[in-house]
Each structure stands twice: as C-alpha cells, then as structure tokens.
Design a protein around this motif. Sequence first.
Motif, PDB file in Angstrom:
ATOM      1  N   ASN A 120      15.806  37.204  40.106  1.00 21.34           N
ATOM      2  CA  ASN A 120      15.285  37.961  38.966  1.00 21.34           C
ATOM      3  C   ASN A 120      16.149  37.724  37.766  1.00 21.34           C
ATOM      4  O   ASN A 120      17.359  37.776  37.850  1.00 21.34           O
ATOM      5  CB  ASN A 120      15.248  39.458  39.280  1.00 21.34           C
ATOM      6  N   ARG A 134      -5.636  25.140  31.404  1.00 25.64           N
ATOM      7  CA  ARG A 134      -5.092  25.235  32.768  1.00 25.64           C
ATOM      8  C   ARG A 134      -6.202  25.090  33.798  1.00 25.64           C
ATOM      9  O   ARG A 134      -6.062  24.401  34.821  1.00 25.64           O
ATOM     10  CB  ARG A 134      -4.368  26.566  32.924  1.00 25.64           C
ATOM     11  N   GLU A 160      -3.921  32.033  24.070  1.00 17.26           N
ATOM     12  CA  GLU A 160      -3.887  32.264  25.510  1.00 17.26           C
ATOM     13  C   GLU A 160      -5.198  31.840  26.169  1.00 17.26           C
ATOM     14  O   GLU A 160      -5.202  31.242  27.261  1.00 17.26           O
ATOM     15  CB  GLU A 160      -3.606  33.727  25.800  1.00 17.26           C
ATOM     16  N   GLU A 194       1.214  32.162  43.459  1.00 18.24           N
ATOM     17  CA  GLU A 194       1.688  32.273  42.075  1.00 18.24           C
ATOM     18  C   GLU A 194       1.273  33.595  41.434  1.00 18.24           C
ATOM     19  O   GLU A 194       2.033  34.214  40.690  1.00 18.24           O
ATOM     20  CB  GLU A 194       1.151  31.095  41.260  1.00 18.24           C
ATOM     21  N   THR A 195       0.061  34.010  41.801  1.00 14.38           N
ATOM     22  CA  THR A 195      -0.395  35.293  41.258  1.00 14.38           C
ATOM     23  C   THR A 195       0.428  36.440  41.802  1.00 14.38           C
ATOM     24  O   THR A 195       0.836  37.359  41.060  1.00 14.38           O
ATOM     25  CB  THR A 195      -1.878  35.500  41.581  1.00 14.38           C
ATOM     26  N   GLU A 200      -5.623  29.095  29.020  1.00 15.13           N
ATOM     27  CA  GLU A 200      -6.284  29.315  30.305  1.00 15.13           C
ATOM     28  C   GLU A 200      -7.370  28.270  30.538  1.00 15.13           C
ATOM     29  O   GLU A 200      -7.541  27.764  31.663  1.00 15.13           O
ATOM     30  CB  GLU A 200      -6.880  30.725  30.335  1.00 15.13           C
ATOM     31  N   GLU A 220       3.443  36.313  42.939  1.00 17.87           N
ATOM     32  CA  GLU A 220       4.787  36.233  42.372  1.00 17.87           C
ATOM     33  C   GLU A 220       4.830  36.843  40.972  1.00 17.87           C
ATOM     34  O   GLU A 220       5.774  37.553  40.615  1.00 17.87           O
ATOM     35  CB  GLU A 220       5.223  34.775  42.320  1.00 17.87           C
ATOM     36  N   GLN A 221       3.798  36.598  40.194  1.00 16.81           N
ATOM     37  CA  GLN A 221       3.737  37.175  38.845  1.00 16.81           C
ATOM     38  C   GLN A 221       3.593  38.681  38.888  1.00 16.81           C
ATOM     39  O   GLN A 221       4.186  39.390  38.094  1.00 16.81           O
ATOM     40  CB  GLN A 221       2.574  36.539  38.074  1.00 16.81           C
ATOM     41  N   VAL A 222       2.802  39.183  39.854  1.00 12.85           N
ATOM     42  CA  VAL A 222       2.607  40.629  39.959  1.00 12.85           C
ATOM     43  C   VAL A 222       3.870  41.314  40.417  1.00 12.85           C
ATOM     44  O   VAL A 222       4.297  42.337  39.849  1.00 12.85           O
ATOM     45  CB  VAL A 222       1.434  40.926  40.915  1.00 12.85           C
ATOM     46  N   TYR A 223       4.536  40.775  41.466  1.00 11.01           N
ATOM     47  CA  TYR A 223       5.715  41.427  42.030  1.00 11.01           C
ATOM     48  C   TYR A 223       6.970  41.241  41.182  1.00 11.01           C
ATOM     49  O   TYR A 223       7.976  41.884  41.431  1.00 11.01           O
ATOM     50  CB  TYR A 223       5.972  40.907  43.446  1.00 11.01           C
ATOM     51  N   SER A 224       6.907  40.362  40.187  1.00 14.90           N
ATOM     52  CA  SER A 224       8.102  40.169  39.346  1.00 14.90           C
ATOM     53  C   SER A 224       8.398  41.360  38.456  1.00 14.90           C
ATOM     54  O   SER A 224       9.510  41.503  37.968  1.00 14.90           O
ATOM     55  CB  SER A 224       7.923  38.915  38.490  1.00 14.90           C
ATOM     56  N   SER A 225       7.424  42.240  38.241  1.00 15.87           N
ATOM     57  CA  SER A 225       7.610  43.412  37.370  1.00 15.87           C
ATOM     58  C   SER A 225       7.790  44.697  38.149  1.00 15.87           C
ATOM     59  O   SER A 225       7.706  45.777  37.562  1.00 15.87           O
ATOM     60  CB  SER A 225       6.407  43.551  36.426  1.00 15.87           C
TER      61      SER A 225
END
Length: 375
Positions: A375, A281, A274, A303-304, A278, A306-311
């Motif tokens: 989702n 990336r 990872e 993007e950040t 990173e 989106e990643q946070v709110y996906s959970s």
Amino acid sequence: MAWNEPGNQGKDPWGNRGGKDQGPPDLDEVFRKFTSRFGGGGNGGGSGNLSKMGVALVLVGAVIVWGLSGLYKVEEAERGVVLQFGQYHDLVGPGLKWKPTFVQTVYPINIQRVNRLNASGVMLTQDENVVTVQMEVQYRIEDPRKYLFSVTNPDQSLSEALDSALRYVVGHTTMDNILTVGREQVRSDTWAELDGIIEPYDMGIRVVDVAFKEARPPEEVKPAFDDAIAAQEDEERYVQEATAYTRQVEPQARGRAERMLREASAYKERVVLEAEGEVARFTSLLPQYEAAPEVTRERLYLETMEQVYSSTSKVMVDNKEGGSMFYLPLDKIIQGQSQNTQMAPAQQQSAPNRSVRTDTTNDRAGRSTTRQGRN
C-alpha cells in the motif's frame, strides 16, 4: 462809584479823563501805536525795514510749512487716487509722494486686501417655507477710480446686491435643498447672480468668493426639521453602507461563479477524457478477449477486485472449499502498528510502514491464488 457818574475824576475805559469824551477809541490810532511798538520804537525808516523783514520771515515759514504738509506716502498694497480741485487727476503708485496742499487731495485705496460683507435675513423658499440664511461675500478692489466714482457707496451697493441675489436664489430653491444637499448649488447660483447684478454698475470690484455660512429653519419648527435632517442623513448612511456591501460581495460572488464554471469545465474535460480512455482500453482489450476469453475475464476480475480493496482496511477471504468466509481486521492491526510507531519514532524515521494485502482467490480448477501488494 461808576466811571461816568458826576464827580468822578478817574479815567474811563476808553482812555478819556474827566469823563468828557465817552466814545470808543480810534482804531487807526491803536493800529499805528501797535506798529510803532513792533518796530522797536526808533525812527520811522528803521521801523519800516524791520516790519518788512518780519513779514518776509512769516511768508517763508508759511511756504515751508505748506511744502512739508504736501508730503505723503502710499503703501505697497495701495494705490493713490489724486483729485485736483475736486476732479480726478491721476493714479499714483506706492512710495513717498508730494502734492500741493489745498490744490490736490489723495485717497489711498488698498487693492490687495480681501474685504468681507455679510448678508442675512428670513427668506421665503420655493415650497413656501421660511428659512433664515446667512451668506458672506469676499471681494477685492481692482480699479480704485471706478470704486470711488462709479457709485456713491460701493460697499453698501454690493451688500444690497448680495441680499437681492440671495433672496432670488432662495426663492427658487426648496427648503430641503437649502438645509441639506443643495447648499453648494445655492452658493454657486448666488455668486453667478451677484456677478450679473454688479456688472452694469462697473464699480471696480471683483468678487473673490461667496461663502454659505448658515441656514436654519425658524426656532418654532426647528426640532421637526432636525428630525427630518437626521432621517435624511441616516438614509444616506444606509445607502452608502449598502453600496459598500455590494462592492464587497459582488467581486466574491463573481469569483465563486468563475470558480464553479472552471470546475465544471475541468470536470467535463476529465469525464470526457476518462470515457475516451475507457473506450481506448476496451478497444485494446477486445482482441485479447477474443483470443483468450477465460484468461482475460479472470484478469479483469482480479484487477477490479484489487482496485476495490485498495481503498479499504479489511480483507475478506472466500474459501469455497471450507464453505466459510472470514476477514482480516487490518484496521485494528494498522492502529496497533501506529501506536507502536509513536512509541519508537526513531524506527519510524528509518523504516517506512508497509502493509501487506493478501488476496486469495480460487481459479476455476479450485486452486487458491495468493497475491501480495504494497500500500
């Protein structure tokens, strides 16, 4: 009136009349009369021939009886030791045999039967305790001649040798070993000692087995020794249970340790990969950021988020123009949809559930941007 009194005219017991001659009869005359009667009472020549024939018949009958008396049989498991005039002559095998009576004597000896002798007594152990021991020896006769003539009484000699060997071994062994774990050792030592004792005597005997039948303390102290033996048995049982538990737990512990090592190694590899991702990336984004910093920063922010709110099941909307923040209770909405889905399972199978996430952001120009995702 007695036969020899005066006036008695009868016969006396010796065949005299009148009592004049009172002496015993002549034995030669009696024998001569008996022979004449045996011959039939004829003339002298005929009676002599008959007498000789009778004697011959008697002799022939005696010879036949003597010959038949010499027949004997030796069984399959036996061997016959033949003595001639009291001395060893031969060793015969099984079957029907003949011997001259009064000349030879046969002693059948079973060489296949396993004979048994016991030895027991109160003996003193090495630690000066008294113990009662009983042991049995099993033996077989291998050489009948040596068994009969090497010693006077081989069975008694073997019994005394067994008693001597047993007392020697018990005298060099502690009482605890005799009563508990050392019984097999006592048996084997007694067997070896017995073989060493009887070997010089050459008795024609082979010891087949020695059995340790019984060993017990004196009756006066038997309860105390029973308690001691029970304690030793409990100790052995606890040791065996602990050993079994160790054998059961140790593989499990080794397995858990191996699993933890593998998980740590996998976690290490994952973190390293990872980090390397990173770095790669960041290296790939650096030229884009240098070319268009604002756009790249905004894209990274989206993007950040989106990643946070996906959970999460809640969506917060920041309205800078209105100055208030509100959220959509998607968890309640989803719960209601799941209840409706349980009431209509057919619809659930035909169309999968879809949830819509609405993200509203404001760019630097104050414009609202709405994103929809699945989702």
